[in-house]
Design an enzyme around this catalytic site. Sequence first.
Site, mmCIF file in Angstrom:
data_model
loop_
_atom_site.group_PDB
_atom_site.id
_atom_site.type_symbol
_atom_site.label_atom_id
_atom_site.label_comp_id
_atom_site.label_asym_id
_atom_site.label_seq_id
_atom_site.Cartn_x
_atom_site.Cartn_y
_atom_site.Cartn_z
ATOM 1 N N THR A 28 -16.221 9.602 3.385
ATOM 2 C CA THR A 28 -16.065 8.623 4.473
ATOM 3 C C THR A 28 -17.367 7.853 4.670
ATOM 4 O OG1 THR A 28 -15.519 8.260 6.808
ATOM 5 C CG2 THR A 28 -16.563 10.367 6.285
ATOM 6 N N ARG A 69 0.831 -1.212 0.000
ATOM 7 C CA ARG A 69 0.000 0.000 0.000
ATOM 8 C C ARG A 69 0.863 1.258 0.000
ATOM 9 N NH1 ARG A 69 -3.703 -0.510 4.886
ATOM 10 N NH2 ARG A 69 -4.657 1.378 4.083
ATOM 11 N N HIS A 121 -5.535 8.884 12.064
ATOM 12 C CA HIS A 121 -5.163 7.459 12.032
ATOM 13 C C HIS A 121 -3.706 7.234 11.643
ATOM 14 C CE1 HIS A 121 -9.728 6.455 11.473
ATOM 15 N NE2 HIS A 121 -9.421 6.772 12.711
#
Length: 264
Positions: free
Chosen positions: A197, A77, A126
Amino acid sequence: MPDLAILDKAVEALMQCHQAQGSLVVLTGAGVSKESGIPTFRDAQTGLWANYKAEDLATREGFLSNPAMVWDWYDFRRNSVWQAEPNPAHHALVDLESLFPAFTLITQNIDNLHQRAGSQCVLELHGNIFRYKCLERNHPVSLDLLADSEASPPHCPVCNAWVRPDVVWFGEMLPPKVLDRAFDAAAHATLMLIVGTSGVVHPAASLPQLAKEAGATVIEINPELSALTPFVVDYFLQGPAAMVLPELQSALTRRLVALEGSHG
Ligand code: BJW
């Protein structure tokens, strides 16, 4: 394509926020990076990862049960994100930041694309996939150091624990100072813009509710309804962020220029 009447109302709400020198708070999720070619978190995984659920990999338990696999997943990723470029949605947010003196961008994304586009004030709830730390004591580990290691995952040069990405997995606390700032921004928002989101992961998903309770107007941009839409959203602009956000931002700019012109 968003409903033009709703788009107009959303622009009017942004105008009012601007004229009142109010605070604009933006909450972004994975959808904002979709047009940069990065799959959203809950999109089906493809290729090598098709048989795994992202929700199972992004946990401490997932890492402990198969550290090499989770390490390789993040490596994969990180490489995809590294090759991606910010898209028009990221750039429109940079332009919005320049129009609002009180502006906060809160992101759940770990991809660094807001910063690469030029956003200045970004609260990363995050973490960031380009930062690493050790699993046991959070010692920061530099990416350069990892480049020399062949182990998968590598070991912390200070305490020899495994190295992991500095992101927030399920069941882990969010960085407390960043979270405090995000709650404070939401509680004082005049207008909150939610972009891309699903609104299912907390505490991020509680921020729009907090803003709403404090009296903010809430605008959402998403091709699909999210878990937040029915409860907190005043103006839902349906469509991909890379199309709708630039439209919203340029309509606002046109209105501001016209207003300035009318004042001579
Ligand atoms: C487009 C588009 C286009 C598509 N344009 N849009 C309260 C209630 C219930 C549960 C909890 C709660 N409080 C806490 C919890 C537990 C848990 C949680 O929320 N669970 C729920 C899933 C039920 N939360 C936590 O564990 C958090 N920690 C915590 O609360 O600590 C306190 C604590 C600890 C211990 C004990 C007790 C308390 C931590 C959450 C960490 C989340 N981390 C992840 C992984 C990051 C690393 C990585 O990427 O690998 O963050 S999970 C994942 O979800 C990732 C994302 O940031 C996050 C949000 O996802 P997002 O961005 O919304 O993406 P998607 O894929 O879900 O949605 C994409 C959207 O885009 C969709 O709506 C599309 O329609 C849209 N879209 N194309 C615009 N072109």
